[in-house]
Design a protein around this motif. Structure first.
Motif, PDB file in Angstrom:
ATOM      1  N   TYR A 141      49.058  43.216  39.179  1.00 29.92           N
ATOM      2  CA  TYR A 141      47.689  42.795  38.899  1.00 29.92           C
ATOM      3  C   TYR A 141      46.926  42.462  40.175  1.00 29.92           C
ATOM      4  CZ  TYR A 141      49.116  42.627  34.015  1.00 29.92           C
ATOM      5  OH  TYR A 141      49.566  42.971  32.768  1.00 29.92           O
ATOM      6  N   ASN A 142      47.605  41.967  41.173  1.00 29.12           N
ATOM      7  CA  ASN A 142      46.939  41.724  42.459  1.00 29.12           C
ATOM      8  C   ASN A 142      46.474  43.034  43.092  1.00 29.12           C
ATOM      9  OD1 ASN A 142      47.170  38.916  42.433  1.00 29.12           O
ATOM     10  ND2 ASN A 142      49.188  38.944  43.388  1.00 29.12           N
ATOM     11  N   TYR A 143      47.327  44.058  42.978  1.00 32.53           N
ATOM     12  CA  TYR A 143      46.967  45.361  43.540  1.00 32.53           C
ATOM     13  C   TYR A 143      45.747  45.940  42.821  1.00 32.53           C
ATOM     14  CZ  TYR A 143      47.525  50.178  45.167  1.00 32.53           C
ATOM     15  OH  TYR A 143      47.315  51.410  45.722  1.00 32.53           O
ATOM     16  N   LYS A 144      45.719  45.815  41.496  1.00 30.97           N
ATOM     17  CA  LYS A 144      44.571  46.290  40.736  1.00 30.97           C
ATOM     18  C   LYS A 144      43.322  45.463  41.078  1.00 30.97           C
ATOM     19  CE  LYS A 144      44.812  47.828  36.620  1.00 30.97           C
ATOM     20  NZ  LYS A 144      44.947  47.990  35.158  1.00 30.97           N
ATOM     21  N   ILE A 146      43.650  36.210  35.948  1.00 33.42           N
ATOM     22  CA  ILE A 146      44.318  35.467  34.870  1.00 33.42           C
ATOM     23  C   ILE A 146      45.707  36.043  34.611  1.00 33.42           C
ATOM     24  CG2 ILE A 146      44.224  34.938  32.404  1.00 33.42           C
ATOM     25  CD1 ILE A 146      41.185  34.839  32.631  1.00 33.42           C
ATOM     26  N   LYS A 147      45.799  37.352  34.552  1.00 32.19           N
ATOM     27  CA  LYS A 147      47.094  37.997  34.300  1.00 32.19           C
ATOM     28  C   LYS A 147      48.056  37.761  35.464  1.00 32.19           C
ATOM     29  CE  LYS A 147      45.132  41.609  31.339  1.00 32.19           C
ATOM     30  NZ  LYS A 147      44.898  43.055  31.154  1.00 32.19           N
ATOM     31  N   ALA A 148      47.530  37.805  36.674  1.00 34.73           N
ATOM     32  CA  ALA A 148      48.386  37.572  37.834  1.00 34.73           C
ATOM     33  C   ALA A 148      48.898  36.132  37.852  1.00 34.73           C
ATOM     34  CB  ALA A 148      47.627  37.889  39.121  1.00 34.73           C
ATOM     35  N   ALA A 149      48.073  35.187  37.421  1.00 34.11           N
ATOM     36  CA  ALA A 149      48.497  33.785  37.406  1.00 34.11           C
ATOM     37  C   ALA A 149      49.631  33.556  36.406  1.00 34.11           C
ATOM     38  CB  ALA A 149      47.305  32.884  37.079  1.00 34.11           C
ATOM     39  N   ARG A 150      49.652  34.326  35.332  1.00 38.28           N
ATOM     40  CA  ARG A 150      50.707  34.167  34.327  1.00 38.28           C
ATOM     41  C   ARG A 150      52.075  34.632  34.834  1.00 38.28           C
ATOM     42  NH1 ARG A 150      47.016  36.573  29.404  1.00 38.28           N
ATOM     43  NH2 ARG A 150      45.922  34.622  28.882  1.00 38.28           N
ATOM     44  N   GLY A 166      56.161  21.556  38.437  1.00 38.78           N
ATOM     45  CA  GLY A 166      55.342  20.352  38.454  1.00 38.78           C
ATOM     46  C   GLY A 166      53.976  20.528  37.817  1.00 38.78           C
ATOM     47  N   GLY A 167      53.720  21.672  37.206  1.00 35.99           N
ATOM     48  CA  GLY A 167      52.450  21.902  36.521  1.00 35.99           C
ATOM     49  C   GLY A 167      51.425  22.666  37.318  1.00 35.99           C
ATOM     50  N   ARG A 168      51.772  23.106  38.531  1.00 38.01           N
ATOM     51  CA  ARG A 168      50.795  23.823  39.350  1.00 38.01           C
ATOM     52  C   ARG A 168      50.415  25.161  38.724  1.00 38.01           C
ATOM     53  NH1 ARG A 168      54.026  21.449  43.308  1.00 38.01           N
ATOM     54  NH2 ARG A 168      55.382  23.287  43.382  1.00 38.01           N
ATOM     55  N   ALA A 169      51.375  25.875  38.136  1.00 34.53           N
ATOM     56  CA  ALA A 169      51.066  27.164  37.528  1.00 34.53           C
ATOM     57  C   ALA A 169      50.130  26.998  36.332  1.00 34.53           C
ATOM     58  CB  ALA A 169      52.356  27.863  37.098  1.00 34.53           C
ATOM     59  N   ILE A 170      50.365  25.994  35.524  1.00 33.87           N
ATOM     60  CA  ILE A 170      49.502  25.742  34.365  1.00 33.87           C
ATOM     61  C   ILE A 170      48.078  25.417  34.820  1.00 33.87           C
ATOM     62  CG2 ILE A 170      49.121  24.208  32.404  1.00 33.87           C
ATOM     63  CD1 ILE A 170      52.146  23.861  32.214  1.00 33.87           C
ATOM     64  N   THR A 171      47.978  24.598  35.835  1.00 29.96           N
ATOM     65  CA  THR A 171      46.657  24.241  36.365  1.00 29.96           C
ATOM     66  C   THR A 171      45.942  25.471  36.926  1.00 29.96           C
ATOM     67  OG1 THR A 171      47.462  22.026  36.918  1.00 29.96           O
ATOM     68  CG2 THR A 171      45.436  22.762  37.991  1.00 29.96           C
ATOM     69  N   GLY A 172      46.717  26.318  37.617  1.00 32.42           N
ATOM     70  CA  GLY A 172      46.121  27.525  38.181  1.00 32.42           C
ATOM     71  C   GLY A 172      45.543  28.439  37.113  1.00 32.42           C
ATOM     72  N   ILE A 173      46.276  28.608  35.995  1.00 34.55           N
ATOM     73  CA  ILE A 173      45.783  29.460  34.906  1.00 34.55           C
ATOM     74  C   ILE A 173      44.523  28.873  34.293  1.00 34.55           C
ATOM     75  CG2 ILE A 173      46.322  30.282  32.585  1.00 34.55           C
ATOM     76  CD1 ILE A 173      49.166  30.707  33.461  1.00 34.55           C
ATOM     77  N   LYS A 174      44.509  27.574  34.095  1.00 36.50           N
ATOM     78  CA  LYS A 174      43.309  26.934  33.546  1.00 36.50           C
ATOM     79  C   LYS A 174      42.097  27.173  34.452  1.00 36.50           C
ATOM     80  CE  LYS A 174      45.591  23.174  30.985  1.00 36.50           C
ATOM     81  NZ  LYS A 174      45.754  21.704  30.870  1.00 36.50           N
ATOM     82  N   ASN A 175      42.314  27.073  35.737  1.00 38.37           N
ATOM     83  CA  ASN A 175      41.195  27.229  36.671  1.00 38.37           C
ATOM     84  C   ASN A 175      40.658  28.654  36.693  1.00 38.37           C
ATOM     85  OD1 ASN A 175      41.268  24.529  37.385  1.00 38.37           O
ATOM     86  ND2 ASN A 175      42.569  24.855  39.170  1.00 38.37           N
TER      87      ASN A 175
END
Length: 441
Positions: A118-121, A272-276, A324-333
Motif C-alpha cells: 500500500y505504501n508503494y501504491k 489507512i490500509k497501510a496502517a492496518r 502500547g496502542g500506537r498502531a490503534i492511534t495511528g489508524i484513528k488519525n
C-alpha cells in the motif's frame, strides 16, 4: 507678446513620431514556448515531480532484498603459562593470535502485513498528483503570462492612440497659429491648443512608461534579461462555440484542483490500509555466507591455524502483539485525515461550481461590453470626422473640436480595454474548466 504662442518645450516636439529601430515581435506561441522552457516556478514544480517519481520507483518500494557485507580482523598478544598432564609446565611470552572474518548477508521480507504494497501504491498516487500540480503551475503561469502579455498589447494600442491624439492636437495648434497670424481668431485658441498639447504629451509619456514597466514584468515571467526589447501581438482571437453547460461539465471532469484532491483522497485510503499492516506479522528470510580464519603461534594452542567457511539461512517471524496502542492511534488519525480530505473535496467542488458560474457570467458580460464599445467607437469616429470637417470650415469652436477628439480617444481606450478584458475572462473560464492547455491563444 505674440512670440509666446510659438514657443513649446522641446520635449513636446520630441513626442511626435519618434524614430525607433524596428523591435522584434514576440508572438503568443513564442511566449508560451519561452515560459514553458525558462520559467523558474515551472522548473521548481518539475523538479518536485521528479522527486515524487523517484519515490515511486521499485528501488524505494521495499520489495527488493538488502545485501550487507561485513569484514573484520583482530590481533591478540598474551603471555600464557600452562601445565601438561605429564606435570611439565610451559610458558609462552608474547603469544600472538590473529583472527580474520568476512561475510555477505542477504535479507528479504516475504510478508510485512501488506504495508509496503500500500505504501508503494501511495507513492504512485503521489507521483500522479505531482504531475497534476505541475499542470496547475503551468496553467497559473500561462494565465499570468497572458495577463501581462495582453496588458502590454493594450498599452501598445493606447500609446498609438495617444500618439495620434497628440498629432491631431499639433495640427490644431498649427491651424490656430495661422488663423491668429491672419487675424481670424484671438490668442485664446492658441493658448487652448498649447494646453491640450501639454496634456496629451504627459498622457503619452505616462503610457510609454507604463508600457516599459509591463515589458519588464513580461521578461521576468519569461526569465529573460529585463532590458530585452520587443513588441507584442495586438490581435485577439476568441474561442468559438463556448457554451455554459459544456463548460460546467468540463469543470467537473477536468478541473485541476478537483483532480488533485481526488488523488489526495486515494492516498489517504491507502494510508489507512497501510496502517492496518501493523496488526499482522512480518516474515523474513536471511542468508549468510561467511569465512573465518584464526592463526595462533602459542605452543600451548591445540590448533595453530583454523579456517572455516559456511552458509547459513534462516526464516524469521515477528508479530508485534501489542505496541502500547500506537498502531490503534495511528489508524484513528489516518481515518480522521481521510474525513478531512472528504470535507476538503466537497469544499473544492463547491468553489469550482461557483468559480465556473462566475467566470461564465463575467465572460458573457465582457463580450457584451465589447460589442457596445465597438459600436460606441464607430459612433465617436463618425462624430469626430464630421466635427473635424466643420472645424476646418469654422463652423464649430475649438472647444467643441477638443471635446469630439477626447470622446474619440476615450472610446478607443475603452474599446481596447473591453477587448482584452473579454479575452482574459475567457482564459480564466477555460482554466477553471480544465481546457486552458487545449486551445489556441
Amino acid at each position: 507678446m505674440r512670440s509666446i504662442f510659438f514657443t513649446l518645450p522641446c520635449f513636446l516636439l520630441l513626442l511626435g513620431t519618434p524614430g525607433q529601430a524596428q523591435e522584434p515581435l514576440l508572438t503568443k506561441d513564442e511566449a508560451i514556448a519561452l515560459v514553458l522552457e525558462s520559467n523558474l516556478g515551472i522548473k521548481v514544480a518539475q523538479n518536485t515531480r521528479k522527486i515524487d517519481e523517484n519515490n515511486a520507483n521499485i528501488l524505494n518500494s521495499g520489495y527488493l532484498p538488502t545485501v550487507t557485507g561485513n569484514a573484520g580482523g583482530s590481533i591478540d598478544v598474551q603471555n600464557t603459562e600452562g601445565q601438561l598432564a605429564s606435570g611439565d609446565s610451559r610458558r609462552a611470552d608474547g603469544a600472538e593470535t590473529r583472527r580474520y572474518n568476512a561475510s555477505v548477508s542477504v535479507n528479504y521480507t516475504l510478508f510485512d502485513g501488506l504495508g509496503r504494497y500500500y505504501n508503494y501504491k501511495s507513492f504512485k498516487e503521489r507521483s500522479q498528483q505531482s504531475e497534476l500540480e505541475v499542470r496547475q503551475t503551468i496553467e497559473n503561469t500561462i494565465l499570468q503570462l497572458f495577463t501581462v502579455y495582453y496588458e502590454a498589447s493594450r498599452l501598445t494600442e493606447n500609446t498609438k492612440n495617444l500618439e495620434q491624439a497628440l498629432e491631431i492636437s499639433k495640427q490644431r495648434l498649427r491651424r490656430a497659429r495661422y488663423q491668429f497670424e491672419y487675424g481670424q481668431n484671438t490668442g485664446l485658441d492658441v493658448l487652448n491648443a498649447e494646453v491640450d498639447i501639454n496634456t496629451d504629451s504627459i498622457n503619452l509619456l505616462n503610457s510609454r512608461q507604463l508600457l516599459r514597466n509591463t515589458m519588464r514584468d513580461l521578461n521576468l515571467i519569461l526569465n529573460r534579461e529585463l532590458s530585452e526589447v520587443f513588441v507584442t501581438d495586438t490581435t485577439v482571437n476568441f474561442v468559438p462555440g463556448l457554451q455554459m453547460e459544456n463548460m460546467h461539465n468540463e469543470a467537473k471532469e477536468n478541473n485541476v484542483r478537483i483532480k488533485i484532491n481526488e488523488k489526495g483522497m486515494n492516498i489517504n485510503k491507502l494510508n489507512i490500509k497501510a496502517a492496518r499492516s501493523a496488526f499482522l506479522p512480518t516474515i523474513g528470510l536471511t542468508g549468510t555466507y561467511g569465512w573465518n580464519e584464526s592463526n595462533n603461534n602459542s605452543p600451548l594452542a591445540f590448533l595453530i591455524q583454523n579456517t572455516a567457511t559456511g552458509v547459513t539461512g534462516a526464516v524469521n517471524l515477528t508479530w508485534n502483539l501489542f505496541d502500547g496502542g500506537r498502531a490503534i492511534t495511528g489508524i484513528k488519525n489516518v481515518k480522521i485525515g481521510y474525513e478531512n480530505q472528504e470535507l476538503l473535496m466537497k469544499q473544492v467542488e463547491q468553489e469550482v461550481e461557483r468559480d465556473i458560474r462566475n467566470a461564465w457570467d463575467s465572460y458573457t458580460n465582457t463580450l457584451y461590453v465589447l460589442e457596445v464599445q465597438k459600436k460606441n467607437l464607430q459612433t465617436n469616429q463618425n462624430n469626430f470626422n464630421r466635427t473635424d470637417e466643420r472645424y476646418k470650415l469654422g463652423q464649430v469652436t475649438s472647444i467643441e473640436f477638443r471635446q469630439a477628439q477626447l470622446n474619440l480617444l476615450n472610446a478607443e481606450l475603452a474599446e481596447s480595454q473591453a477587448k482584452y478584458n473579454a479575452k482574459l475572462a475567457e482564459l480564466q473560464m477555460l482554466q477553471i474548466s480544465g481546457q486552458l492547455l487545449n486551445v489556441d491563444f
